[in-house]
Design an enzyme around this catalytic site. Structure first.
Site, PDB file in Angstrom:
ATOM      1  N   HIS B  60     -22.288  12.884   5.746  1.00  7.83           N
ATOM      2  CA  HIS B  60     -21.099  13.747   5.587  1.00  7.83           C
ATOM      3  C   HIS B  60     -21.526  15.109   5.035  1.00  7.83           C
ATOM      4  CE1 HIS B  60     -16.614  14.002   4.227  1.00  7.83           C
ATOM      5  NE2 HIS B  60     -17.061  15.139   4.738  1.00  7.83           N
ATOM      6  N   LEU B  63     -22.156  22.004   7.781  1.00  3.08           N
ATOM      7  CA  LEU B  63     -23.170  23.045   7.990  1.00  3.08           C
ATOM      8  C   LEU B  63     -22.549  24.412   8.283  1.00  3.08           C
ATOM      9  CD1 LEU B  63     -25.879  21.089  10.026  1.00  3.08           C
ATOM     10  CD2 LEU B  63     -25.952  21.772   7.623  1.00  3.08           C
ATOM     11  N   ARG B  64     -21.262  24.439   8.528  1.00  3.01           N
ATOM     12  CA  ARG B  64     -20.473  25.676   8.676  1.00  3.01           C
ATOM     13  C   ARG B  64     -20.793  26.508   9.922  1.00  3.01           C
ATOM     14  NH1 ARG B  64     -16.747  23.673   5.614  1.00  3.01           N
ATOM     15  NH2 ARG B  64     -17.023  23.862   3.369  1.00  3.01           N
ATOM     16  N   ASP B 152     -12.370  15.787  10.146  1.00  3.83           N
ATOM     17  CA  ASP B 152     -12.511  16.053   8.704  1.00  3.83           C
ATOM     18  C   ASP B 152     -12.237  17.504   8.340  1.00  3.83           C
ATOM     19  OD1 ASP B 152     -13.097  15.375   6.008  1.00  3.83           O
ATOM     20  OD2 ASP B 152     -15.010  16.415   6.225  1.00  3.83           O
ATOM     21  N   HIS B 179     -10.556  11.508   7.049  1.00  5.60           N
ATOM     22  CA  HIS B 179     -10.258  12.148   5.766  1.00  5.60           C
ATOM     23  C   HIS B 179      -8.821  11.717   5.455  1.00  5.60           C
ATOM     24  CE1 HIS B 179      -9.746  16.061   3.322  1.00  5.60           C
ATOM     25  NE2 HIS B 179      -8.552  15.513   3.346  1.00  5.60           N
ATOM     26  N   ASP B 305     -20.549  15.056   1.154  1.00  9.80           N
ATOM     27  CA  ASP B 305     -19.479  15.987   1.533  1.00  9.80           C
ATOM     28  C   ASP B 305     -19.894  17.410   1.143  1.00  9.80           C
ATOM     29  OD1 ASP B 305     -17.171  17.171   2.392  1.00  9.80           O
ATOM     30  OD2 ASP B 305     -15.876  16.322   0.847  1.00  9.80           O
ATOM     31  N   HIS B 309     -19.350  27.122   0.108  1.00 10.20           N
ATOM     32  CA  HIS B 309     -18.428  28.260   0.212  1.00 10.20           C
ATOM     33  C   HIS B 309     -19.070  29.452  -0.498  1.00 10.20           C
ATOM     34  CE1 HIS B 309     -15.037  26.088   1.886  1.00 10.20           C
ATOM     35  NE2 HIS B 309     -15.188  25.150   0.973  1.00 10.20           N
ATOM     36  N   PHE B 323     -11.388  24.512  -1.273  1.00 12.10           N
ATOM     37  CA  PHE B 323     -11.869  23.221  -1.779  1.00 12.10           C
ATOM     38  C   PHE B 323     -13.336  23.042  -1.395  1.00 12.10           C
ATOM     39  CE2 PHE B 323      -7.292  22.343  -1.198  1.00 12.10           C
ATOM     40  CZ  PHE B 323      -6.994  21.740  -2.408  1.00 12.10           C
ATOM     41  N   GLY B 324     -14.102  22.368  -2.241  1.00 13.37           N
ATOM     42  CA  GLY B 324     -15.430  21.944  -1.809  1.00 13.37           C
ATOM     43  C   GLY B 324     -16.560  22.416  -2.690  1.00 13.37           C
TER      44      GLY B 324
END
Lengths: 329, 428
Positions: B60, B63-64, B152, B179, B305, B309, B323-324
């Site tokens: 999970h 990699l954006r 997700d 999710h 996960d 960012h 989030f993240g």
């Protein structure tokens, strides 16, 4: 004037904070220090002394990202009465609309030689974010539903002035507890000074978790009325609710509006306060809001004194320390 | 390709119940022999005092790329992966454009192969454009290598679509990874709903927002015979529902992240957006439930996960910050410190959740040190102490909630396909 000034200097000797982010982080002694300082300003005001030169040469900026009438004007007036310059910042006409972040906006203002930033924002923690990024004093003038420390302090000052004490009193906070920053600041302040606090409102706005903060919760205003010394009537924060937590305003008023009929069932010396703006007919009827038990306008006067105390203590006390917030990024 | 001899380590391979001090020879990119007679031309890795594990697998990861290269790229994300001890990762499809076509799957796979840090497997979208309306072309996505399906970043909300996804994936024996979140219960939510959110005045995300959808998905998986993988489990209710479902024989697996078993919602008291993640950090009772789920096998996998960012996005008011958190480089020490050293999991149990279990769920030939397997190996020093300095992380974004933490344990050598891709203290 000299007598007042010497009292103020004596009170300031015990102060060491640079920021006021909330009442949760203050000790009872610190709260009393602010109240006592405000009391000096208030007594001086009652004797006709409005203008001071304690903060001459200092500059305060009102950084308000949310609408406000009384808090913003109260801080402005407080700063001016102390001799400070005031910069009023309006979010709507600022570079925020060009995409600048809150932190960058505040840093730019600070670079112009600011001594204190008074910040109001709809997001809890924004004053904390600024306190991590700025060297000047940061004063929380309301961050979302988190805290409104000067409102809490002026409420408590009003109670102390009217009833002569705080310890041992039963204070009920009635209304939209879930979304109220005033409720949170009141709870921390009142508990620390020894009051018994009841939070009262619809069960969708008063969760059982409040008990864990050492306060009593109730869904019935009628049941608690005979026991309370102070009623603090909080506004329904429609703007912070995603979905209305009760069926209608009419039903809310039926269950929780303070009216003459309910007033008749209270203790004789009951004190009624409200942080305002009040919705007449919803939290309180006009006759009660304007009646002899109400201290709503007196709160506004005390608010200026409290903000003068806070501005003066934070920006002029030697040996100030930053609030112990964790470094961000 | 050089021959590598890993000598003197404690080899723990849960795929074959192995926990022994043996030497391992790597030849031609494969595990070639145990306790070989040295020829003398091997590159020797001294693993004395260290654990030798099958290469870790994180199923999970975000990699954006494509679309959010300011947060992370396939190159930086896979670099962070090997630095964290991971030799294989599965990346999520919530990119821009989303990974919902064979072309986007191919793009990610080829880019990852070119960057050459670790193996990258692709989890493709359940629905076209991640809109939650129509099934993506799952058969074609499988054909180009998609190993699982997920929307997700958001749940598969429509129960009918979820049911069809389970049914359709039966043909390919692929899991649907969800999710689990009921959006109507999480609207405006920033953190776990509980005492701390009440004190801070922050809008809460109730635990039920997750567990209600977990229960729904279990019911649909049970009805269809499909394979459900519950992503980032965070609540007591979810753990209990999964435990009961497993006992009934439902084909459900689950993962938990290191931040969810390490931190609680108390962390948000600092109003620091590096503690803002979805699902949110929960209260102690939920953390305990996740730990118990890991201990008793209800939770199969530890996954990060990893959600990078950029700083400018995180350094905002809490409700505006995304989030993240990143997690690839801190996961292994948190497993060691929070699970292994306190005795919640043995080394073998913990490594199973980081190697063979995710490999089996994804159906990939990884997570084992059997003779003939791909030589993906992670050498772990369980005692090395280090400080998390965000700027030292290999991930492009530095949004870690563990900044300044003193951690114990770290991957020291990471081998992917017989090639050393990372050595602690050296630029591989």
């Amino acid at each position: 004037m000299d007598e007042f000034q010497s009292q103020l200097l004596e009170l300031r000797a015990g102060w060491s904070r640079r920021d006021l982010l909330g009442l949760e982080e203050l000790s009872a002694e610190e709260i009393v220090c602010i109240l006592d300082t405000a009391e000096v300003f208030r007594r001086a005001f009652d004797q006709g002394i409005k203008k001071w030169s304690l903060l001459t040469g200092k500059t305060c900026v009102n950084l308000f990202f949310e609408n406000s009438t009384r808090t913003r004007n109260s801080f402005s007036l407080a700063a001016r009465r102390l001799g400070a310059d005031v910069v009023d910042f309006s979010a709507a006409t600022s570079s925020l609309s060009k995409g600048e972040t809150v932190v960058d906006t505040a840093r730019n203002l600070e670079a112009m030689g600011i001594d204190a930033v008074v910040v109001r924002h709809s997001t809890p923690g924004t004053p904390h974010l600024l306190a991590k990024s700025l060297r000047c004093s940061v004063i929380n003038a309301g961050d979302g539903a988190h805290e409104h420390p000067t409102q809490g302090l002026l409420d408590i000052l009003t109670i102390r002035r009217r009833l002569g004490r705080v310890e041992g009193l039963t204070v009920a906070l009635v209304g939209d507890i879930a979304h109220s920053r005033t409720a949170r600041s009141n709870i921390w302040g009142l508990k620390k000074l020894g009051a018994h606090v009841i939070v009262c409102g619809p069960s969708t706005l008063v969760s059982r978790d409040w008990e864990k903060l050492g306060v009593e919760y109730s869904y019935s205003l009628d049941e608690i009325l005979p026991r309370v010394d102070v009623l603090n009537l909080l506004r329904i924060q429609f703007e912070r609710q995603t979905r209305r937590p009760f069926p209608s305003v009419r039903e809310y008023a039926l269950l929780y509006a303070m009216n003459a009929e309910r007033l008749a069932r209270t203790k004789p010396g009951i004190l009624i306060i409200a942080p305002g703006p009040i919705n007449r007919g919803v939290e309180v009827t006009a006759d009660v809001a304007d009646g002899e038990h109400s201290a709503i306008l007196d709160q506004v006067t005390n608010g200026v004194a409290v903000r003068m105390a806070v501005l003066w203590l934070l920006t002029s006390a030697p040996d100030q320390k930053r609030s112990p917030v964790k470094a961000c990024l | 390709m050089e021959r590598i001899l890993i000598r003197g380590g404690r080899v723990i391979d849960p795929s074959q119940g192995l926990d022994d001090n043996i030497d391992i020879l790597i030849e031609d990119g494969k595990i070639a022999a145990y306790n070989p007679t040295a020829r003398g031309d091997e590159r020797v890795i001294d693993a004395r005092g260290k654990i030798v594990s099958p290469g870790l697998i994180d199923m999970h990861v975000h990699l954006r790329e494509p679309g959010h290269e300011d947060d992370e790229t396939i190159a930086t994300g896979t670099r962070a992966a090997v630095a964290g001890g991971f030799t294989s990762i599965a990346c999520c499809p919530n990119t821009d454009p989303p990974i919902d076509t064979p072309a986007t799957v191919e793009f990610v796979r080829q880019k990852a192969a070119r960057d050459g840090h670790c193996n990258v497997y692709v989890i493709a979208c359940v629905s076209k454009d991640r809109k939650g309306e129509e099934l993506a072309e799952i058969g074609q996505l499988v054909a180009v290598g998609a190993v699982a399906f997920s929307d997700d970043g958001a749940p598969v909300y429509d129960p009918e679509l979820m049911r069809r996804a389970f049914e359709y994936c039966l043909m390919f024996d692929k899991p649907v990874c969800n999710h689990c979140e009921i959006p109507e219960l999480t609207r405006n939510g920033v953190m776990h709903e509980g005492l701390v959110s009440l004190i801070l005045g922050l809008p809460g995300i109730p635990a039920a927002a997750e567990s209600v959808m977990v229960a729904r998905d279990i019911a649909l998986a049970e009805a269809t015979g499909g394979r459900l993988h519950v992503m980032h489990v965070s609540t007591l209710g979810s753990v209990e529902a999964i435990r009961r479902a497993k006992a009934r024989g439902v084909r459900v697996t689950a993962e938990v992240t290191p931040h969810h078993f390490t931190l609680t919602d108390e962390s948000l008291r600092a109003f620091d957006s590096n503690f803002k993640m979805n699902p949110p950090l929960r209260s102690e009772e939920h953390v305990k439930a996740c730990l118990e789920g890991l201990r008793d096998g209800t939770i199969d996998v530890i996954a990060t996960d990893h959600a990078p960012h950029a700083k400018e996005k995180k350094m905002q008011e809490l409700d505006r910050a995304p989030f993240g958190v990143v997690g690839l480089e801190t996961a292994l020490p948190l497993v060691i410190m929070r699970l292994i050293k306190p005795g919640i999991l043995s080394w073998s149990e913990a490594l199973a959740k980081l190697t063979i279990n995710p490999a089996r769920i994804l159906g990939i030939p990884k997570g084992t040190l059997q003779i003939g397997a791909d030589a993906d190996v992670t050498v772990i020093d369980p005692d090395v102490r280090w400080m998390v300095e965000p700027e030292q992380l290999h991930s492009k974004s530095k949004n870690t909630p563990f900044a300044g933490w003193a951690l114990e344990g770290r991957a020291t050598v990471v081998i992917v396909g017989g090639v050393i891709k990372y050595q602690l203290g050296e630029q591989a």
